[in-house]
Design an enzyme around this catalytic site. Structure first.
Site, short mmCIF file in Angstrom:
data_model
loop_
_atom_site.label_atom_id
_atom_site.label_comp_id
_atom_site.label_asym_id
_atom_site.label_seq_id
_atom_site.Cartn_x
_atom_site.Cartn_y
_atom_site.Cartn_z
N VAL A 1 71.94 32.87 19.10
CA VAL A 1 72.62 32.85 20.87
C VAL A 1 73.59 31.64 20.41
O VAL A 1 72.64 29.99 20.30
CB VAL A 1 71.38 32.12 21.76
CG1 VAL A 1 72.32 32.66 22.70
CG2 VAL A 1 70.13 33.94 21.69
N LYS B 1 57.09 33.11 17.55
CA LYS B 1 57.68 34.13 18.66
C LYS B 1 57.08 35.41 18.81
O LYS B 1 57.31 35.99 19.25
CB LYS B 1 59.66 34.25 18.00
CG LYS B 1 59.83 33.03 18.27
CD LYS B 1 60.24 32.58 20.11
CE LYS B 1 60.28 33.36 20.94
NZ LYS B 1 60.91 32.39 22.50
N ALA C 1 64.33 24.89 33.17
CA ALA C 1 65.31 25.65 33.51
C ALA C 1 66.29 24.30 32.84
O ALA C 1 68.04 25.62 32.64
CB ALA C 1 65.14 25.08 34.78
#
Length: 341
Positions: A185, A157, A10
């Protein structure tokens, strides 16, 4: 009853934005981190608005059953935790094993719950392609070329996402799986930490790139990636994989934006992006660490082409302009003190 979401990793760059958005939309969030008591690593999450609906718990990707005790009372799982390193000492130990094990652990934990409706997996365009070519990439494409020696991060991945789909195709799985496949990103960070993607801009400023190279990246804003995860979680028609990228930008354009923002340092001037320069840089790549060298040889001179209509149609995502994202990223890195002006 308030719906609860388990978000793994998180405090990561993408996951923290997902956590923030979920809290803003009224969800309760249980976020896994390595050490919930480490305020340096998680204090920014505890300071988020609506953090009263945030619970932080301890989990490590390398542990068997890392998430097994956290899903009994959750409605959704967003598995965003995964190692992201271009160059590592041991590919299997440092990349592949934790990526696959963490993904399978999240799915196994979800399968033990009678309440979980859907799992959202943060994958990558690395699982779609090993190297850009003239094809327009869609969700039907898979990376078939990466290996432990060739683009090992891409390999990890791909292996993790394949393991996820193999798991979901078993009998008696009581939830569905939706996968988000972002390109590079970028965007503002919620903490002082530097994501691997945003490190690119610091490396350019610090002279890690001695010349302007023929490198072109697909980019997507981290805030749009977070939105895609949250919408994929609840959208009734969300299904399968979603390429998540807004557009392209090359090293020339990025460097121009950084100069316009007043960034000081060793920004490259010498242009090696032509055909001869690219051939020379590919030769020189053999003297780089193996992961970096492999990346350069498979990406120099290539431009990614992709189709993002599915995510715009199914999830209603309207992407920020890439130039806006890069400008916001550079300004954010300046504000955090990572770039000098």
């Amino acid at each position: 009853m308030q719906e609860r979401v388990l978000v793994t990793g998180a405090n990561g760059f993408i996951a923290s934005h997902i956590t923030k958005l979920l809290l803003e939309q009224g969800f309760a969030v249980r976020g896994t981190v390595r050490n919930p008591s480490n305020l340096e690593a998680v204090g920014f999450l505890k300071a988020l608005p609506s953090a009263g609906n945030l619970e932080l718990v301890s989990a490590d990707l390398n542990d068997e059953g890392a998430f097994s005790s956290y899903t009994e009372d959750v409605d959704y799982v967003i598995h965003a935790a995964s190692p992201f390193f271009i160059d590592v000492e041991d590919v299997e130990r440092d990349l592949v094993r934790p990526a696959v094990r963490g993904t399978v652990s999240a799915l196994e934990a979800a399968a033990k719950s009678t309440r979980v409706k859907r799992v959202i997996l943060t994958s990558s365009m690395a699982a779609v392609t090993d190297a850009p070519d003239d094809r327009v990439l869609t969700e039907a494409d898979w990376n078939e070329k990466s290996s432990a020696k060739r683009n090992p991060y891409y390999y990890s991945k791909t292996q993790a996402e394949r393991a996820a789909w193999a798991f979901i195709n078993r009998d008696n799985i009581g939830f569905d799986l939706v996968v988000i496949n972002p390109f590079m990103v970028a965007g503002p960070s919620l903490s002082t930490g530097i994501s691997t993607s945003n490190q690119l801009f610091i490396d350019i400023a610090n002279g890690q790139y001695p010349a302007l190279m023929a490198l072109n990246w697909g980019f997507v804003d981290v805030r749009d990636v977070a939105q895609a995860h949250v919408r994929a979680m609840t959208a009734p028609n969300a299904k399968g994989r979603y390429i998540c990228s807004a557009g392209n930008m090359d090293m020339h354009q990025i460097t121009d934006i950084m100069r316009s923002a007043g960034v000081r340092g060793k920004l490259p001037f010498f242009d090696m992006s032509g055909q001869l320069g690219t051939a020379a840089m590919k030769l020189l790549s053999h003297f780089q660490p193996s992961g970096i060298g492999s990346y350069l040889r498979t990406h120099l001179g290539s431009v990614p082409h992709f189709e993002n209509s599915k995510i715009r149609r199914d999830l209603g995502i309207e992407f920020r302009d890439v130039e806006e994202t890069i400008c916001d990223t550079v300004n954010d890195l300046i504000e955090w003190g990572h770039l000098s002006v």
